[in-house]
Design a protein around this motif. Structure first.
Motif, PDB file in Angstrom:
ATOM      1  N   ASN A 161      62.611  92.554  54.489  1.00 30.41           N
ATOM      2  CA  ASN A 161      61.754  91.366  54.434  1.00 30.41           C
ATOM      3  C   ASN A 161      61.488  90.934  52.997  1.00 30.41           C
ATOM      4  OD1 ASN A 161      61.578  91.318  57.212  1.00 30.41           O
ATOM      5  ND2 ASN A 161      59.626  92.388  57.291  1.00 30.41           N
ATOM      6  N   TRP A 162      61.256  91.923  52.117  1.00 28.88           N
ATOM      7  CA  TRP A 162      60.916  91.577  50.736  1.00 28.88           C
ATOM      8  C   TRP A 162      62.089  90.915  50.021  1.00 28.88           C
ATOM      9  CZ3 TRP A 162      57.030  90.076  48.308  1.00 28.88           C
ATOM     10  CH2 TRP A 162      57.017  90.013  46.917  1.00 28.88           C
ATOM     11  N   ASN A 163      63.302  91.329  50.329  1.00 29.49           N
ATOM     12  CA  ASN A 163      64.477  90.687  49.723  1.00 29.49           C
ATOM     13  C   ASN A 163      64.537  89.204  50.083  1.00 29.49           C
ATOM     14  OD1 ASN A 163      65.370  92.977  48.421  1.00 29.49           O
ATOM     15  ND2 ASN A 163      66.713  93.608  50.092  1.00 29.49           N
ATOM     16  N   LYS A 164      64.197  88.881  51.330  1.00 27.80           N
ATOM     17  CA  LYS A 164      64.180  87.477  51.768  1.00 27.80           C
ATOM     18  C   LYS A 164      63.038  86.718  51.089  1.00 27.80           C
ATOM     19  CE  LYS A 164      66.282  88.305  56.292  1.00 27.80           C
ATOM     20  NZ  LYS A 164      66.101  88.276  57.751  1.00 27.80           N
ATOM     21  N   ILE A 165      61.891  87.392  50.971  1.00 25.88           N
ATOM     22  CA  ILE A 165      60.740  86.754  50.325  1.00 25.88           C
ATOM     23  C   ILE A 165      61.044  86.474  48.854  1.00 25.88           C
ATOM     24  CG2 ILE A 165      58.351  87.110  49.599  1.00 25.88           C
ATOM     25  CD1 ILE A 165      58.001  88.781  52.206  1.00 25.88           C
ATOM     26  N   LYS A 166      61.667  87.444  48.180  1.00 26.27           N
ATOM     27  CA  LYS A 166      62.041  87.251  46.774  1.00 26.27           C
ATOM     28  C   LYS A 166      62.997  86.075  46.614  1.00 26.27           C
ATOM     29  CE  LYS A 166      63.589  91.278  45.481  1.00 26.27           C
ATOM     30  NZ  LYS A 166      64.185  92.278  44.569  1.00 26.27           N
ATOM     31  N   SER A 167      63.918  85.951  47.574  1.00 29.09           N
ATOM     32  CA  SER A 167      64.859  84.828  47.534  1.00 29.09           C
ATOM     33  C   SER A 167      64.118  83.499  47.643  1.00 29.09           C
ATOM     34  CB  SER A 167      65.870  84.955  48.673  1.00 29.09           C
ATOM     35  OG  SER A 167      66.706  83.828  48.750  1.00 29.09           O
ATOM     36  N   CYS A 168      63.109  83.464  48.522  1.00 24.43           N
ATOM     37  CA  CYS A 168      62.310  82.235  48.683  1.00 24.43           C
ATOM     38  C   CYS A 168      61.501  81.936  47.421  1.00 24.43           C
ATOM     39  CB  CYS A 168      61.377  82.363  49.879  1.00 24.43           C
ATOM     40  SG  CYS A 168      62.208  82.383  51.469  1.00 24.43           S
ATOM     41  N   LEU A 169      60.949  82.980  46.808  1.00 25.81           N
ATOM     42  CA  LEU A 169      60.170  82.795  45.576  1.00 25.81           C
ATOM     43  C   LEU A 169      61.067  82.274  44.452  1.00 25.81           C
ATOM     44  CD1 LEU A 169      57.928  86.006  45.594  1.00 25.81           C
ATOM     45  CD2 LEU A 169      57.215  83.666  46.092  1.00 25.81           C
ATOM     46  N   ASP A 173      63.863  80.548  44.895  1.00 26.20           N
ATOM     47  CA  ASP A 173      64.241  79.171  45.233  1.00 26.20           C
ATOM     48  C   ASP A 173      63.131  78.177  44.908  1.00 26.20           C
ATOM     49  OD1 ASP A 173      66.640  80.097  46.159  1.00 26.20           O
ATOM     50  OD2 ASP A 173      66.049  80.130  48.267  1.00 26.20           O
ATOM     51  N   SER A 174      61.880  78.620  45.059  1.00 23.90           N
ATOM     52  CA  SER A 174      60.746  77.730  44.788  1.00 23.90           C
ATOM     53  C   SER A 174      60.489  77.566  43.293  1.00 23.90           C
ATOM     54  CB  SER A 174      59.487  78.280  45.457  1.00 23.90           C
ATOM     55  OG  SER A 174      59.068  79.491  44.842  1.00 23.90           O
TER      56      SER A 174
END
Length: 272
Positions: free
Chosen positions: A132-140, A142-143
């Motif tokens: 989950n954290w890998n996906k969250i980091k990707s979103c952060l 991207d933002s």
């Protein structure tokens, strides 16, 4: 008159919902085909499912109410009842898991710092999971939350920077913890001192814009605090949505009763 009012009202509400489901479904399909980042691809399936669900439920309510198809209207009411129950459960759950945790105010600083242990265990487990954290980091990433942070405070002096009000994510992910006692050079550029700290985040900090403190516990805590605030807002909106659902469900029950009465009258008429 009762039939016309309740059935037509259910029909109109579901026609509007059907129209709203079309762009939602379209957005999901677009994300699945055009999404290039992990964050965008993460959203496509949930959006498609919501779009299809709204379309099917609204069609059931529309046809059931306007065409007097009693079994479809019954199915629609069952789904609506389940949605109301799930909505109530989610609202209670959201308030329960977001009730714990808050940022820590620092003396002489305009921003707060965030500790992972201050938040609910359920949120901690979901966020800190490596997948989950890998996906969250990707979103952060991207933002561009830290890139914008860097550009905004690039020319700020140390005293000016310390007085700024930062978001939870900016405080946790884009700068080192106050425990590290690093020397400020720039918003994302800090010099390590000789002081030792028990905070494990200090060893994870890197001045590289692509790394910074994205793997720090403080970053995860900052994200949870942001998530906590968002969930509270969603829970409040959900209460309003639940009131709307209960009203629609009540009107749908009237339409269902009218359908059954109409079917009964038709059966009596056709009896020899």
């Amino acid at each position: 008159m009762a039939f016309r009012l309740s059935n037509n009202l259910v029909g109109i509400l579901n026609f509007i919902t059907f129209l709203l489901s079309i762009p939602i479904l379209g957005a999901g399909i677009w994300l699945s085909r055009e999404g290039v980042t992990e964050c965008e691809r993460f959203l496509d399936k949930p959006v498609i499912v919501i779009g299809v669900f709204l379309m099917l439920v609204s069609l059931a309510g529309l046809i059931g109410a306007c065409c007097r198809v009693t079994w479809l209207l019954w199915l629609y009411l069952v789904v609506m009842f389940l949605l109301i129950v799930l909505g109530i459960v989610f609202t209670i759950f959201a308030f329960a898991v977001t009730n714990k945790g808050a940022g820590e105010a620092l003396s002489g600083k305009g921003y707060k710092e965030y500790r992972l242990g201050d938040y609910s265990n359920w949120l901690q487990k979901r966020v800190t999971s490596q997948k989950n954290w890998n996906k969250i980091k990707s979103c952060l990433a991207d933002s561009k939350v830290c890139t914008d942070f860097h550009d905004k405070y690039l020319n700020a002096s140390a005293s000016e920077f310390y007085q700024t009000h930062l978001s939870a994510v900016q405080s946790g992910c884009c700068k080192p913890s106050n425990d590290c006692q690093f020397t400020y050079v720039g918003p994302t550029n800090w010099t390590r001192g000789s002081a030792e700290s028990n905070n494990s985040d200090c060893n994870l900090w890197n001045n590289n814009l692509n790394i910074l403190c994205f793997d720090c516990q403080s970053c995860k805590a900052g994200f949870i605090d942001n998530l906590r605030s968002s969930w509270k807002k969603v829970a409040i909106v959900n209460i309003v949505f639940l009131i709307f659902l209960i009203i629609v469900y009540s009107v749908g029950c009237c339409a269902f009763r009218n359908n059954r009465r109409d079917n009964y009258y038709q059966q009596q008429t056709w009896k020899p």
